[in-house]
Design a protein around this motif. Structure first.
Motif, PDB file in Angstrom:
ATOM      1  N   UNK A  71       0.786  -1.287   0.038  1.00 10.71           N
ATOM      2  CA  UNK A  71      -0.115  -0.073   0.078  1.00 10.71           C
ATOM      3  C   UNK A  71       0.855   1.104  -0.002  1.00 10.71           C
ATOM      4  N   UNK A  72       0.821   2.072   0.973  1.00 13.57           N
ATOM      5  CA  UNK A  72       1.609   3.303   1.296  1.00 13.57           C
ATOM      6  C   UNK A  72       3.044   2.983   1.485  1.00 13.57           C
ATOM      7  N   UNK A  73       3.974   3.601   0.408  1.00 11.40           N
ATOM      8  CA  UNK A  73       5.099   3.229   0.489  1.00 11.40           C
ATOM      9  C   UNK A  73       5.896   3.552   1.654  1.00 11.40           C
ATOM     10  N   UNK A  74       5.579   4.665   2.514  1.00 11.69           N
ATOM     11  CA  UNK A  74       6.204   4.887   3.602  1.00 11.69           C
ATOM     12  C   UNK A  74       5.953   3.879   4.923  1.00 11.69           C
ATOM     13  N   UNK A  75       4.778   3.260   4.882  1.00 12.72           N
ATOM     14  CA  UNK A  75       4.539   2.179   5.739  1.00 12.72           C
ATOM     15  C   UNK A  75       5.604   1.218   5.541  1.00 12.72           C
ATOM     16  N   UNK A  76       5.508   0.715   4.254  1.00 16.72           N
ATOM     17  CA  UNK A  76       6.905  -0.520   4.416  1.00 16.72           C
ATOM     18  C   UNK A  76       8.174  -0.006   4.705  1.00 16.72           C
ATOM     19  N   UNK A  77       8.521   1.152   4.296  1.00 18.96           N
ATOM     20  CA  UNK A  77       9.811   1.914   4.498  1.00 18.96           C
ATOM     21  C   UNK A  77       9.870   1.737   6.162  1.00 18.96           C
ATOM     22  N   UNK A  78       8.853   2.339   6.969  1.00 24.96           N
ATOM     23  CA  UNK A  78       8.573   2.236   8.131  1.00 24.96           C
ATOM     24  C   UNK A  78       9.139   0.817   8.846  1.00 24.96           C
ATOM     25  N   UNK A  79       8.722  -0.219   8.316  1.00 26.65           N
ATOM     26  CA  UNK A  79       8.757  -1.608   8.783  1.00 26.65           C
ATOM     27  C   UNK A  79      10.491  -1.837   8.662  1.00 26.65           C
ATOM     28  N   UNK A  80      10.747  -1.411   7.589  1.00 26.17           N
ATOM     29  CA  UNK A  80      12.147  -1.665   7.249  1.00 26.17           C
ATOM     30  C   UNK A  80      12.950  -1.149   8.114  1.00 26.17           C
ATOM     31  N   UNK A  81      12.800   0.275   8.354  1.00 27.85           N
ATOM     32  CA  UNK A  81      13.571   1.002   9.571  1.00 27.85           C
ATOM     33  C   UNK A  81      13.474   0.225  10.786  1.00 27.85           C
ATOM     34  N   UNK A  82      12.229  -0.383  11.131  1.00 30.72           N
ATOM     35  CA  UNK A  82      12.251  -0.847  12.466  1.00 30.72           C
ATOM     36  C   UNK A  82      12.775  -1.912  12.562  1.00 30.72           C
ATOM     37  N   UNK A  83      13.208  -2.741  11.061  1.00 33.65           N
ATOM     38  CA  UNK A  83      13.947  -4.036  11.280  1.00 33.65           C
ATOM     39  C   UNK A  83      15.549  -3.685  11.522  1.00 33.65           C
TER      40      UNK A  83
END
Length: 536
Positions: free
Chosen positions: A313-325
């Motif tokens: 969906x929203x790209x920033x959300x998946x990037x947020x998951x990656x940053x959290x990883x």
């Protein structure tokens, strides 16, 4: 009053005509035949449920008959072999032929218009490999550093379809096929039914927002129940479902007509009611929370791989998951990417048609993000999105997949005719219904062999493409191997349409590509909601 008067005149005229032209014995026969028609017409005019039936009794009903027949007439007599949807006749026929162990070659050349926009192909090598020297059933190790019991997965597996959406015999046939051909069946979010374990085929246990099979009485996630499911020998991995291609952001749907007592018992719900899984998870609401959930599941997973599934969906959300990883060091063993064109069951048309990133863009985006954050070699990617043939698999690998899922092709392999009745419990082939009289027609012992045949032949077709391209392993495929016609006299490679980004370029702000900068700056591990940027 007008309808009553008209009805009376029709009846009177019909009786007079009968008396005038017929003797009494023939008249009663005439009345026996005409009477029900008169009564039916009277009922339509007085109590018809729609305007067209009231205004045009009996004949108005033909409209609904034709609407019912229209998809079948179109499929069998109107549409061409290549323009049918969701899956065209050529691809359906390929599945049927492979499932039945029949000849799956085609005569007289392709029916595709190779100069039309959208035509795709792979370029072969002048020095191809010998197909016989390659592994005909490649497998991929799923499980990173944090996984104690990695799983060697087939490159083609059954995508998530719950018992409930599918019938008992369909579910069992898929499991039997998975056992014969040594690949995995995703349970779907409806929990593990007895039919999922009937033949001992490998399972990927999916946990959705309803937490079926690992659910407390108040609908929350129960880690102890989850652990009991993961201790089953046939369960090889677990998949946390965030969203699915058919209805991302909506949650699962099981119509009340399909919610039998047996299904309700498996899921821990009330029978006969519509089951609408929440569109969100109660167990977490932030990227860090998602990874903590992954960590919790891993602690109760009997050492087996844990992943999550989403439609991008929203790209920033998946990037947020990656940053959290990157920040926490917690990461899934795999991520399953579904395309917005996916779906096997019930979905609102707005969600099915107009929500979610399509398969190719979603898959290439996830591959790029994991590479950009330095995570790609630690996480495997499963791809789902109308994967039917060996070329579809090759294309998915080119865009970044390590493993493929297929749902609708597996349904076709057990007899689905694309009747488009999955959501109304009237599937004529017994695949997507809970009506016993329809389910009984699907013979499990026969169809499990069909599933195994389709899987084996399609994987071998993929390996033949691999050899033709001069490659030895699926991991050698990249975006330079697939071409697409974007205009009549212009073709582009996939690496030109979906340009890959540099490894580790998303770890520091000064190396983030300009096309991703805005989303990268908005992405934060603390929240799925993008943070506001200061206006300069």
């Amino acid at each position: 009053m007008r309808r009553i008067f008209t009805t009376g005149i029709i009846i009177a005229v019909a009786l007079l005509i009968g008396l005038y032209f017929l003797d009494m014995s023939s008249f009663w026969t005439f009345l026996f035949i005409l009477g029900p028609i008169i009564l039916f017409a009277t009922f339509d005019m007085l109590f018809g449920g729609s305007t067209i039936i009231r205004n045009f009794p009996i004949f108005g009903r033909l409209r609904y008959v034709m609407e019912e027949l229209r998809p079948k007439i179109r499929q069998y007599f109107v549409e061409s072999d290549t323009d049918g949807t969701p899956i065209n006749r050529v691809d359906r026929q390929t599945v049927y032929q492979r499932a039945e162990g029949k000849l799956d070659t085609i005569p007289f050349g392709t029916q595709d218009v190779v100069y039309s926009e959208g035509y795709e192909w792979l370029n072969h090598s002048i020095n191809p490999n010998d197909f016989n020297n390659l592994d005909h059933h490649p497998r991929v190790k799923i499980g990173g550093e944090q996984c104690e019991k990695p799983y060697e997965a087939s490159i083609l597996n059954i995508s998530a379809m719950s018992f409930g959406s599918l019938s008992s015999n369909a579910t069992a046939a898929l499991n039997g096929g998975a056992k014969i051909s040594n690949f995995a069946q995703n349970t779907g979010e409806g929990g593990i039914a007895p039919y999922h374990t009937q033949f001992g085929g490998d399972l990927i246990y999916q946990v959705g927002t309803g937490y079926f099979g690992a659910r407390t009485k108040d609908g929350n996630f129960d880690p102890i129940m989850f652990q009991k499911q993961m201790e089953r020998p046939s369960v090889k991995m677990a998949e946390l479902k965030l969203s699915q291609g058919a209805k991302p952001g909506h949650g699962g749907i099981l119509p009340g007509k399909k919610n039998t007592e047996e299904i309700a018992k498996i899921r821990g719900i009330e029978p006969g009611t519509d089951v609408l899984s929440p569109p969100y998870h109660k167990a977490f609401d932030t990227p860090r929370g998602l990874l903590n959930m992954i960590d919790l599941m891993r602690k109760h997973a009997d050492g087996k791989p844990i992943g999550f599934k989403l439609c991008v969906g929203q790209h920033s959300e998946f990037m947020a998951i990656c940053k959290a990883m990157v920040e926490t060091g917690i990461m899934p063993d795999f991520i399953a990417v579904d395309g917005g064109e996916g779906g096997t069951g019930a979905a609102p048309p707005e969600f099915s048609d107009s929500v979610g990133t399509p398969f190719r863009e979603g898959l290439s985006f996830v591959d790029d993000m994991l590479r950009g954050f330095g995570l790609r070699d630690k996480i495997k990617i499963f791809a789902a999105g109308k994967i039917v043939t060996g070329f579809h698999m090759f294309r998915a690998f080119a865009l970044g997949a390590d493993v493929c899922y297929s749902a609708r092709a597996m349904m076709l392999a057990i007899g689905c005719i694309q009747a488009l009745e999955c959501n109304v419990n009237t599937c004529p082939t017994g695949v997507a219904t809970q009506k016993a009289e329809l389910v009984n027609g699907l013979r499990v012992d026969e169809k499990k062999k069909s599933v195994a045949n389709y899987h084996r032949e399609t994987v071998e077709a993929f390996v033949e493409l691999l050899a033709a391209a001069g490659l030895e392993k699926p991991s050698e495929i990249n975006r330079t191997h697939v071409y697409r016609r974007v205009f009549m006299n212009l073709t582009k490679r996939y690496d030109e349409i979906y340009p890959p980004i540099a490894k580790n370029c998303l770890l520091q702000e000064n190396t983030v590509p300009e096309s991703y900068r805005g989303d990268w700056l908005r992405a934060t591990p603390e929240s799925f909601k993008p943070k506001e940027l200061a206006v300069v």
